[in-house]
Scaffold this active site. Structure first.
Site, PDB file in Angstrom:
ATOM      1  N   PRO A   2     -19.388  -9.992  30.922  1.00 57.02           N
ATOM      2  CA  PRO A   2     -19.211 -10.849  32.101  1.00 57.02           C
ATOM      3  C   PRO A   2     -20.483 -11.329  32.641  1.00 57.02           C
ATOM      4  O   PRO A   2     -21.388 -10.342  32.921  1.00 57.02           O
ATOM      5  CB  PRO A   2     -18.370 -10.114  33.052  1.00 57.02           C
ATOM      6  CG  PRO A   2     -17.811  -8.689  32.260  1.00 57.02           C
ATOM      7  CD  PRO A   2     -18.821  -8.641  31.235  1.00 57.02           C
ATOM      8  N   ARG A 248     -28.360 -11.169  19.655  1.00 58.53           N
ATOM      9  CA  ARG A 248     -27.302 -11.983  20.423  1.00 58.53           C
ATOM     10  C   ARG A 248     -27.047 -13.309  19.687  1.00 58.53           C
ATOM     11  O   ARG A 248     -28.126 -13.993  19.620  1.00 58.53           O
ATOM     12  CB  ARG A 248     -27.563 -12.163  21.837  1.00 58.53           C
ATOM     13  CG  ARG A 248     -27.663 -10.817  22.571  1.00 58.53           C
ATOM     14  CD  ARG A 248     -26.467  -9.973  22.698  1.00 58.53           C
ATOM     15  NE  ARG A 248     -25.446 -10.684  23.454  1.00 58.53           N
ATOM     16  CZ  ARG A 248     -25.451 -10.858  24.697  1.00 58.53           C
ATOM     17  NH1 ARG A 248     -26.307 -10.218  25.445  1.00 58.53           N
ATOM     18  NH2 ARG A 248     -24.323 -11.401  25.378  1.00 58.53           N
TER      19      ARG A 248
END
Length: 258
Positions: A2, A248
């Site tokens: 989040p 990532r």
């Protein structure tokens, strides 16, 4: 994980339910907190405020006690009317705060701790955080100082994910911010001017603030998760590749982001 807008949205939903009220019940079902006696320590105390900084959320109670949460990759906050079904199984609840009308629940939150107010100011993890990307008045000068004092060879995409540089941006908004500002996430930070760095932040703040207000279903992505599709600005193929120590996956257009 989040991002800051998700945490701010959760806080916005909690405030009308909790602020200025004494929870009628506080439960800590997670065995890790069985011996912490939080229900007893917080009994009778009103929630003074619900605050966020980047990806961190703070429930501040009377008499200087603060519940601090970071959801990492697995956690969520939920706000439910009493009697409504929760979004996850009850066995995954770590914290439950009940009022006469609502239940506020944290699920699967690996960082959940009760601190004193002074500890939140001097805790080294929290003190190290950069300026909040969603602050009412974003601290541009502090952001640039943090950006310039670290490794100048690291890509700007990596720098934007460093919560010590700027707090609240995650992988999705990193990709979208760089695309909006026409800056390649692979460009070395030393080769990104102050004006370009600030343009990246200026490009993403309105979208993140809108998401924090209305929820992530309102997000309109241009490149994130769209590898192989046409760039909506120039029509070239959107690329994707792992970036940084955590590998990532980063999305960008090699034609119009330089």
């Amino acid at each position: 994980m989040p991002e800051g807008d998700t945490i701010r949205y959760a806080a916005n939903r909690m405030r009308p339910v909790l602020e200025g009220r004494v929870p009628e019940e506080i439960a800590t079902p997670q065995p890790r907190h069985a011996m912490d006696r939080w229900p007893e320590r917080l009994a009778g105390r009103a929630v003074r405020s619900v605050d966020t900084h980047g990806k961190h959320l703070f429930l501040r109670f009377d008499n200087d006690l603060v519940l601090h949460s970071h959801l990492r990759t697995s956690g969520i906050w939920g706000v439910y009317e009493r009697g409504r079904r929760w979004g996850r199984a009850a066995r995954r609840a770590w914290l439950v705060l009940r009022t006469p009308t609502h239940e506020v629940v944290e699920f699967d939150g690996p960082v959940l701790e009760l601190l004193t107010e002074s500890r939140t100011r001097f805790d080294r993890r929290l003190a190290a955080l950069g300026p909040d990307v969603l602050a009412d008045e974003f601290d541009q000068a502090r952001f640039l100082r943090r950006l310039r004092r670290d490794d100048p060879t690291r890509p700007i995409g990596v720098a934007l994910l460093d919560q010590r540089t700027i707090a609240g941006i995650g992988n999705l908004w990193k990709a979208e911010a760089c695309w909006e500002a026409r800056v390649s996430p692979w460009r070395a930070t030393a080769d990104v001017s102050d004006e370009e760095a600030l343009a990246v932040i200026a490009a993403v703040r309105p979208a993140m603030l809108a998401s924090a207000s209305r929820g992530h279903t309102e997000r309109e992505v241009r490149v994130y998760g769209r590898a192989g599709r046409a760039c909506p600005r120039c029509g070239a193929r959107i690329r994707a590749r792992g970036q940084g120590d955590d590998n990532r996956r980063t999305f960008w257009c090699a034609e119009c982001q330089v």
